[in-house]
Design an enzyme around this catalytic site. Structure first.
Site, PDB file in Angstrom:
ATOM      1  N   ASP A  95       0.738  -1.132  -0.003  1.00  0.00           N
ATOM      2  CA  ASP A  95       0.015   0.060   0.046  1.00  0.00           C
ATOM      3  C   ASP A  95       0.933   1.379  -0.005  1.00  0.00           C
ATOM      4  OD1 ASP A  95      -0.986   0.490   3.611  1.00  0.00           O
ATOM      5  OD2 ASP A  95       0.595   0.547   2.604  1.00  0.00           O
ATOM      6  N   TRP A 113       7.431  12.071   0.335  1.00  0.00           N
ATOM      7  CA  TRP A 113       7.159  13.363  -0.141  1.00  0.00           C
ATOM      8  C   TRP A 113       7.943  14.408   1.167  1.00  0.00           C
ATOM      9  CZ3 TRP A 113       3.392   9.782  -0.515  1.00  0.00           C
ATOM     10  CH2 TRP A 113       2.902   9.457  -1.580  1.00  0.00           C
ATOM     11  N   ASP A 167       5.118  17.180  -4.914  1.00  0.00           N
ATOM     12  CA  ASP A 167       5.735  16.867  -6.285  1.00  0.00           C
ATOM     13  C   ASP A 167       6.028  18.276  -6.961  1.00  0.00           C
ATOM     14  OD1 ASP A 167       4.716  14.274  -5.882  1.00  0.00           O
ATOM     15  OD2 ASP A 167       2.653  14.608  -6.879  1.00  0.00           O
TER      16      ASP A 167
END
Length: 514
Positions: free
Chosen positions: A15, A61, A82
């Site tokens: 996941d 991230w 991003d």
């Protein structure tokens, strides 16, 4: 994606490592209940059991500050949200990378996200900046554009950028050391990154932050260098030799002056080849001063020792060279510029000149007086080197201190090191106007200088003490307005009301090079 089960279950229990749920997308609020590092460790163990090399790229991230744990688990790790198809994303990512580059090394590197080169969203100079900085920070160079498909072909200029062998070589250099953030001239609109390459070479990137093309100058001592035997100017396609102290070249709006140095001397070192001699007088030009001061130390090596003591004039000030000595040390005055002149008159020829700048005097935040909304915060032993800081610096909150200059000091611009804390990470705002910066103003006797600080946080914003807000960064800046005797220094963010981040970076202290 990453594994949540045991290695034997590979292929069945994956996941998103960022989510607390068994499946689904990352938590929208960027706050997982536990660090994802344990899940990545499971994947590391699973990959290690295989009998072939695998590049393991980690992505959370940057929220749990993977630079602290990912190097032991994988080869690359994303450090930011991003990238987006707008140039403002490039400085935003670099501002987040600034405090992290020393975590990278051979076999493990920061991942600044894919490249936008070729997507027709940046200008050519912007693409060159993007590619240059990703390369010298040793980020994976993942092409995010279609080189050729049914609908489009990449522009020739973009393809030329991606195919530049020098820049690719910097990225793939065997030394594997990432370039680091060196200085930012906020009000002048440019900044410098630099790092070592194999073969005793250096790569330097000077980024034009302005929206207009102009000539910019790199002062070599800002990257620890005084003279360069060969300077390769990559994007201007120029090679220069025997360049002393500085290099000036045109740089397009948002473009980068990307330089490779081959054969360098250490900052502050000058040889007789860098001077001109007429009779008994030797003149050194293009002498760099980082701060305006009487307190530089000049060490001069002469060709031979004199049998008797002799007088040596340095900038018209007499000094005695003792009998039998070929070395003279003297105090020297320089201005904060790259074009000082030193004239030496002596009966024996100088072979070399070495300049040592003055040390700094540190002024912690603790004796500063609070004004308006500013507050003191204890940092539980962090906020080095003070243990506390001043926060809520804004148009209505500042702090001031009367600083008396040393008796040997002279008036003029002084180099200062500002110790700051900034962990204002652009997560959700990365899609819009997030910059990962905070501003601060430093006023000296009423002369205001603005600095825009990158992030300083080197800790998890979720699970560490202070959430990264207790980690100190250091920002070098030249401050005008100093005078002999008393000086009123005020730190704040007076431009916050003009739309430049209402609250400033937190203030830990400052060092002044007198």
């Amino acid at each position: 994606m990453c594994m949540t089960g045991e290695p034997a279950q590979i292929g069945s229990l994956y996941d998103n490592c960022y989510s607390d749920a068994a499946a689904g997308y990352p938590d929208a609020d960027y706050t997982p209940a536990v660090s994802p590092s344990g899940r990545y460790a499971n994947m590391t163990a699973a990959l290690a059991s295989l009998s072939r090399p695998i590049l393991f790229q980690i992505c959370d991230w940057g929220v749990d500050f993977p630079s602290a744990w990912a190097p032991a688990l994988g080869n690359t790790w994303r450090i930011t949200n991003d990238i987006i198809p707008a140039y403002r994303t490039v400085p935003r990512i670099l501002n987040q990378a600034a405090p992290q580059t020393d975590f990278a090394g051979p076999g493990h590197w920061l991942d600044l996200d894919m490249l936008e080169v070729g997507n027709n969203v940046f200008t050519v100079p912007e693409e060159q900046t993007h590619f240059s900085l990703w390369a010298i920070l040793k980020s994976p160079l993942v092409i995010g554009a279609a080189l050729k498909d049914t609908y489009t072909s990449i522009a020739a200029a973009s393809l030329a950028t991606l195919m530049n062998e020098d820049v690719i070589g910097y990225n793939q250099d065997s030394l594997g050391v990432a370039a680091s953030f060196r200085r930012r001239w906020t009000e002048d609109g440019y900044e410098v990154w630099a790092g070592p390459l194999s073969g005793n070479r250096t790569v330097v990137a000077l980024i034009n932050l302005d929206d207009t093309a102009r000539e910019l100058t790199l002062n070599f001592p800002d990257v620890g260098v005084q003279k360069v035997a060969t300077v390769k100017d990559i994007w201007n396609n120029i090679t220069s030799t025997n360049v002393l102290t500085s290099y000036t070249a045109p740089v397009e709006a948002h473009g980068t002056l990307l330089l490779e140095f081959i054969g360098t001397t250490t900052a502050g070192s000058y040889s007789s080849n860098d001077s001109k001699t007429s009779g008994q007088t030797t003149t050194f030009n293009k002498v760099y001063g980082s701060t305006t001061s009487n307190n530089y130390t000049a060490t001069i090596h002469f060709a031979s020792a004199m049998e008797a003591s002799s007088t040596v004039d340095i900038n018209n000030n007499p000094y005695t060279l003792p009998a039998g000595s070929s070395v003279l040390t003297a105090a020297l005055s320089l201005s904060a510029t790259n074009n000082n002149t030193i004239t030496i008159t002596s009966p024996t020829t100088p072979l070399s000149l070495t300049l040592t700048p003055p040390n700094s005097t540190f002024y912690p935040s603790t004796p500063f007086s609070l004004i308006g909304t500013s507050t003191f915060t204890s940092c539980s032993g962090l906020c080095a080197p003070v243990g506390s800081k001043i926060g809520y610096l804004s148009p209505t909150g500042s702090a001031s201190l009367n600083i008396t200059s040393p008796s040997t000091s002279i008036q003029g611009a002084k180099l200062a090191q500002i110790y700051f804390c900034n962990n204002d990470i652009a997560d959700s705002t990365s899609w819009t106007d997030g910059t990962n910066t905070r501003n601060m103003t430093i006023s000296v006797n009423g002369e205001v200088t603005r600095i825009e600080t990158p992030l300083s946080g080197r800790s998890s914003e979720l699970f560490s003490v202070g959430d990264g807000w207790f980690d100190t960064g250091v920002f070098k800046v030249l401050l005008e307005g100093w005078k002999e005797g008393g000086n009123v220094v005020e730190v704040g963010n007076v431009y916050g009301s003009e739309g430049i981040v209402s609250y400033g970076a937190d203030f830990v202290g400052m060092g002044v090079f007198w």
